[in-house]
Design a protein around this motif. Structure first.
Motif, PDB file in Angstrom:
ATOM      1  N   TRP A   1       0.781  -1.305  -0.235  1.00 52.55           N
ATOM      2  CA  TRP A   1      -0.132   0.137   0.096  1.00 52.55           C
ATOM      3  C   TRP A   1       1.292   1.739  -0.026  1.00 52.55           C
ATOM      4  N   SER A   2       0.473   1.811  -0.464  1.00 52.50           N
ATOM      5  CA  SER A   2       0.660   3.296  -0.473  1.00 52.50           C
ATOM      6  C   SER A   2       1.160   4.257   0.675  1.00 52.50           C
ATOM      7  N   ARG A   3       2.252   4.744   1.394  1.00 46.45           N
ATOM      8  CA  ARG A   3       2.181   5.539   2.413  1.00 46.45           C
ATOM      9  C   ARG A   3       1.760   6.976   2.197  1.00 46.45           C
ATOM     10  N   GLU A   4       1.190   7.367   3.042  1.00 45.75           N
ATOM     11  CA  GLU A   4       1.066   9.180   3.171  1.00 45.75           C
ATOM     12  C   GLU A   4       1.962   9.275   4.135  1.00 45.75           C
TER      13      GLU A   4
END
Length: 584
Positions: A110-113
């Motif tokens: 998943w992409s980390r904000e």
């Protein structure tokens, strides 16, 4: 004074607020520095379910700069389902993710904000088939950390809720500690677990923990499903090969039969005996033979003013005495397209039935081929249903259908169509569909994560391919049919070398008698050219429309091109009356 007092209070409030903000920022930065220096950490909790699956929740604390990824150990498990990723804390939200398969693991990414660095992330999933029934006890396996994990953990704590039993830790680091949990279960704690180091928990459970009848299902889930996926197609191939060897190969006629005189065959029967198929050429040859016998008349209409040439077929006399398939063909041609494609199917089936009735085939070729094709279709449909029942990922399911069903259909159509351009287009489309299906399915393939039901579906889907592949070869000639096939094919050379007789009285009869066979042998152009040069007349059953009426009889040489074009139109007319993809 009041104004000065109010300003003093306001300044004090602003100072206090600013101090609090600065303190909060300092705490956050300090926490991030501590997290960065300490590295990733995780806490996992797993619960054994009644169906033998393990429901897992992993809470990850990842410092800044660490990618959002967690590798799930799926080797030896039946399936991976219920995957989800979400952030915890004040801003609890679901996070988009992807799952990619590597050997023995499923990597969740998943992409980390930016704000993710200060909050933990929860990864949830369910591993199916974690319990195995044994002789004296049952066993439970949980792959806590996969060797495919990209980064290590400074701390990793895992708790497994299950019936009491002896536990063993496989992998881990030197500082791995194993301890019981008061409320029931096993806990394991690891300090400094490096990247690539697996951690697996094995628990010996009391006999009977696994559900009744679970042993066979577990075998299918762990080993049997994979075996069936490869064994079913292999068994199908071997069985079909044995059937072809015993019932599909043509027998050799006895030596005494080779000297016997052959039977006079109708041209369409000869064509079917030669290649096991009835196509437009064979039926056109039958129509020409019926025209020679006086049942039909062909009228060629030349093209003019942008209109294409046309051909009209008319019935001249009652169709009494004709075989059923010839009578059906004559009625179909004379109907000028008023009958539907269903009548064309009847004509094809009637020709095939006639070849079997005359003893050239053990069973009508169309019936034989359709039986294996229907069996293949049934297996393919069952495979697709099992893929759906096995909760196969949509990507893998679509890849299986696109990669196997569509290419088979397109390749089957390419083999049956008589149009060269369409054959190349369908063949290229089959190759593209196969490549696209493999590209779709490949990321979802890997060790683990695929239900045994889905594997069984793949086995049936692969097996269906062999039924489709063997179907065209399954019609079997009798010894009589093998002998007639050899005679028909050997007679082709006689038509190639045939020289028209000099006797003008025989010229017309020889031309009309041989024309239907020249059509099935693909020699019609040379046959017409030879007789045109010899001065043969046009047959009495062939007419040419001129204006509002018909031309009188002409030498064949004067209308050679138009006569040949009329045969093309006859074949095309028959092909239009047949079902799409006819020829088998």
């Amino acid at each position: 004074m009041d104004n000065a007092r109010m300003m003093t209070r306001l300044n004090r409030s602003l100072l206090a607020a600013g101090t609090a903000v600065l303190f909060g920022v300092a705490v956050v930065h300090a926490a991030r520095r501590v997290a960065a220096s300490s590295g990733p950490s995780a806490e996992a909790a797993a619960v054994l379910q009644d169906d033998g699956s393990v429901s897992v929740r992993v809470i990850l604390s990842l410092p800044e700069g660490v990618p959002g990824a967690f590798a799930v150990d799926v080797a030896g498990f039946d399936s991976l389902s219920g995957v989800g990723v979400r952030t915890l804390g004040m801003r609890e939200t679901d996070v988009p993710f992807t799952v990619s398969k590597v050997k023995g693991a499923a990597v969740i990414r998943w992409s980390r904000e930016p704000w993710h660095h200060s909050v933990p992330v929860e990864v949830g999933y369910t591993l199916g088939g974690a319990v195995t029934a044994g002789g004296s006890n049952d066993s439970l396996a949980w792959g806590v950390v996969s060797p495919a994990q990209e980064f290590g953990f400074m701390e990793f704590t895992a708790v497994l809720r299950c019936p009491p039993g002896k536990a063993t830790v496989l992998g881990g680091a030197e500082a791995t500690a194993l301890m019981p949990v008061e409320s029931g279960g096993i806990a394991v704690a690891v300090d400094k677990l490096p990247a690539g180091m697996p951690l697996r928990l094995m628990v010996s459970l009391p006999k009977g923990t696994a559900q009744g009848g679970f042993l066979w299902v577990k075998f299918m889930k762990t080993t049997g499903g994979t075996i069936a996926m490869f064994l079913l197609p292999l068994a199908s191939f071997l069985v079909l090969l044995a059937v072809f060897w015993s019932r599909g190969m043509d027998p050799v006629a006895a030596e005494a039969e080779w000297g016997a005189a052959g039977e006079p065959l109708a041209p369409e029967i000869a064509g079917a005996v030669a290649d096991e198929y009835v196509d437009g050429r064979d039926l056109a040859a039958a129509a020409l033979d019926m025209a020679r016998a006086g049942f039909l008349e062909l009228e060629y209409v030349p093209g003019k003013e942008g209109q294409a040439a046309d051909l009209a077929v008319r019935q001249v006399k009652p169709l009494e005495g004709l075989e059923p398939h010839r009578k059906a063909l004559a009625e179909l041609l004379a109907s000028a397209g008023e009958m539907g494609p269903g009548e064309g199917v009847k004509v094809l089936d009637a020709v095939y039935a006639e070849t079997a009735r005359q003893g050239f085939f053990r069973k009508a070729p169309s019936v034989e081929r359709n039986a294996y094709a229907l069996a293949g279709a049934a297996l393919g449909l069952a495979g697709i249903l099992l893929l759906a029942a096995g909760a196969t990922p949509l990507r893998l399911f679509a890849g299986a259908v696109l990669g196997f069903g569509v290419p088979f259909a397109m390749a089957w159509g390419a083999l049956r169509t008589g149009h060269v351009g369409m054959r190349w287009a369908l063949g290229a489309g089959a190759a593209v569909a196969l490549g696209g299906g493999l590209a779709l399915a490949q990321p979802a393939l890997g060790a683990g994560g695929l239900s045994w039901v889905a594997k069984l579906g793949f086995g049936l889907l692969f097996s269906s391919f062999f039924f489709f592949a063997f179907a065209p070869a399954m019609p079997q000639r009798t010894a009589k049919g093998s002998l007639e096939k050899a005679r028909v094919l050997s007679s082709r050379l006689g038509f190639e070398m045939f020289v028209p007789p000099a006797d003008k009285d025989r010229l017309d009869a020889e031309f009309q008698n041989g024309l239907p066979f020249a059509v099935i042998f693909r020699l019609r152009t040379d046959w017409i050219r030879k007789f045109a040069q010899a001065g043969a007349p046009t047959p009495r059953w062939w007419k040419r429309r001129a204006g509002d009426g018909q031309d009188g009889p002409r030498p064949l040489g004067q209308v050679q091109a138009e006569f040949l074009a009329s045969l093309d139109l006859l074949t095309a007319k028959i092909q239009d009356l047949m079902p799409a993809g006819s020829g088998g």
